[in-house]
Design an enzyme around this catalytic site. Structure first.
Site, PDB file in Angstrom:
ATOM      1  N   GLU A 168       4.576   3.603  -1.978  1.00 14.20           N
ATOM      2  CA  GLU A 168       3.797   2.833  -1.556  1.00 14.20           C
ATOM      3  C   GLU A 168       4.304   1.292  -1.929  1.00 14.20           C
ATOM      4  O   GLU A 168       4.765   0.668  -2.907  1.00 14.20           O
ATOM      5  CB  GLU A 168       2.342   3.106  -2.179  1.00 14.20           C
ATOM      6  CG  GLU A 168       2.423   3.979  -2.485  1.00 14.20           C
ATOM      7  CD  GLU A 168       0.836   4.302  -3.538  1.00 14.20           C
ATOM      8  OE1 GLU A 168       0.478   2.947  -4.088  1.00 14.20           O
ATOM      9  OE2 GLU A 168       0.050   5.562  -3.576  1.00 14.20           O
ATOM     10  N   ASP A 219      -7.058  -4.858  -9.499  1.00 10.51           N
ATOM     11  CA  ASP A 219      -5.133  -4.547  -9.708  1.00 10.51           C
ATOM     12  C   ASP A 219      -5.816  -4.790 -10.984  1.00 10.51           C
ATOM     13  O   ASP A 219      -6.082  -5.777 -11.863  1.00 10.51           O
ATOM     14  CB  ASP A 219      -4.621  -4.993  -8.928  1.00 10.51           C
ATOM     15  CG  ASP A 219      -4.542  -4.187  -7.881  1.00 10.51           C
ATOM     16  OD1 ASP A 219      -3.937  -3.017  -7.924  1.00 10.51           O
ATOM     17  OD2 ASP A 219      -4.078  -5.049  -6.786  1.00 10.51           O
TER      18      ASP A 219
END
Length: 267
Positions: A48, A59
């Site tokens: 990814e 995140d």
């Protein structure tokens, strides 16, 4: 290689697939390409590539640090596609993981075509819902690109069914509530989330958000079709004195994780 082929290959070898994440442009554009290719050499089946975004709310601090370095280093969308192309050349299935706003701003069809031209397999879209993704779903189907949406611990059975119906390639199960980051232990709700998801779809289910060691990879490989690792790879690069050290350490981690996903028989 498509994501489906990568997961099928792993299944044929009686193991889970190993999925590694790295933001484009970290620690530099060329450095990131070296690290990602080392992750493939160490045993990652799928990579990814993160699209650096200025407001990465989902995140954790490790990924935020890496993304900040990418942005301050001048990484641009063209560098994301360049990274995808270089990684896809290894033969690994290569996806872009991105918040939706950059895709929308660039133009959905234009983004998808440039991704396809770079050899990308598709997109992972953590903040896009099926209801808001109609244009992406149409374009992805037309270009034969994978569409990976997320299910979470809070997802109802009805929601999981709706999400998995529009997925292609695999389903991304986010095992931990809150932001991403490596954990010392795998969340106890993870097996249940994977089981609930697999009850709604025949697609492979990859589990992400928290895995950082070979032992954890082996644990997750016991019940999930894919083991997704991000922050642990980034931490190896952040802690390295030089790029060469980071490349070496990322490969070593991939090798450890690859042993983990192979260390437990798949049933």
């Amino acid at each position: 290689m498509s994501v489906s082929v990568a997961f099928d290959k792993a299944k044929a070898e009686n193991r889970a697939a190993l999925v590694g994440y790295l933001p484009a442009g970290f620690p530099s554009v060329e450095g990131g390409i070296e690290v990602a290719r080392a992750m493939v050499a160490g045993g990652c089946d799928v990579i990814e590539i993160g699209l650096p975004y200025t407001d990465p709310l989902m995140d954790g601090p490790t990924i935020q640090d890496a993304v900040h370095r990418s942005l301050t280093g001048g990484a641009r969308l063209a560098d994301v596609f360049r990274t995808v192309e270089a990684v896809a050349e290894t033969g690994a299935a290569t996806l872009v993981m991105t918040y939706w706003n950059p895709v929308d701003r660039h133009g959905v069809e234009r983004f998808a075509r440039e991704l396809k031209d770079a050899g990308g397999s598709g997109l992972i879209t953590p903040d896009l819902t099926p209801e808001e993704g109609e244009e992406w779903l149409e374009v992805a189907d037309a270009l034969d690109l994978d569409k990976v949406f997320l299910v979470a611990l809070s997802s109802t059975e009805e929601r999981i069914k709706k999400i998995t119906e529009v997925c292609r390639g695999f389903v991304y199960a986010a095992s931990l509530m809150g932001v991403t980051g490596a954990r010392k232990a795998i969340d106890t709700g993870a097996p249940g989330l994977v089981a609930r998801t697999k009850a709604q779809t025949s697609l492979p289910v990859g589990l992400g958000l928290g895995v950082g060691t070979g032992a954890q990879a082996a644990e997750v490989a016991g019940f999930a079709d894919g083991v997704i690792v991000g922050s642990a790879f980034i931490r190896r690069v952040l802690d390295a004195y030089t790029l060469a050290d980071g490349v070496r350490d990322a490969r070593a981690l991939a090798e450890e994780l690859a042993e983990g996903v192979r260390g437990r028989a798949r049933h």
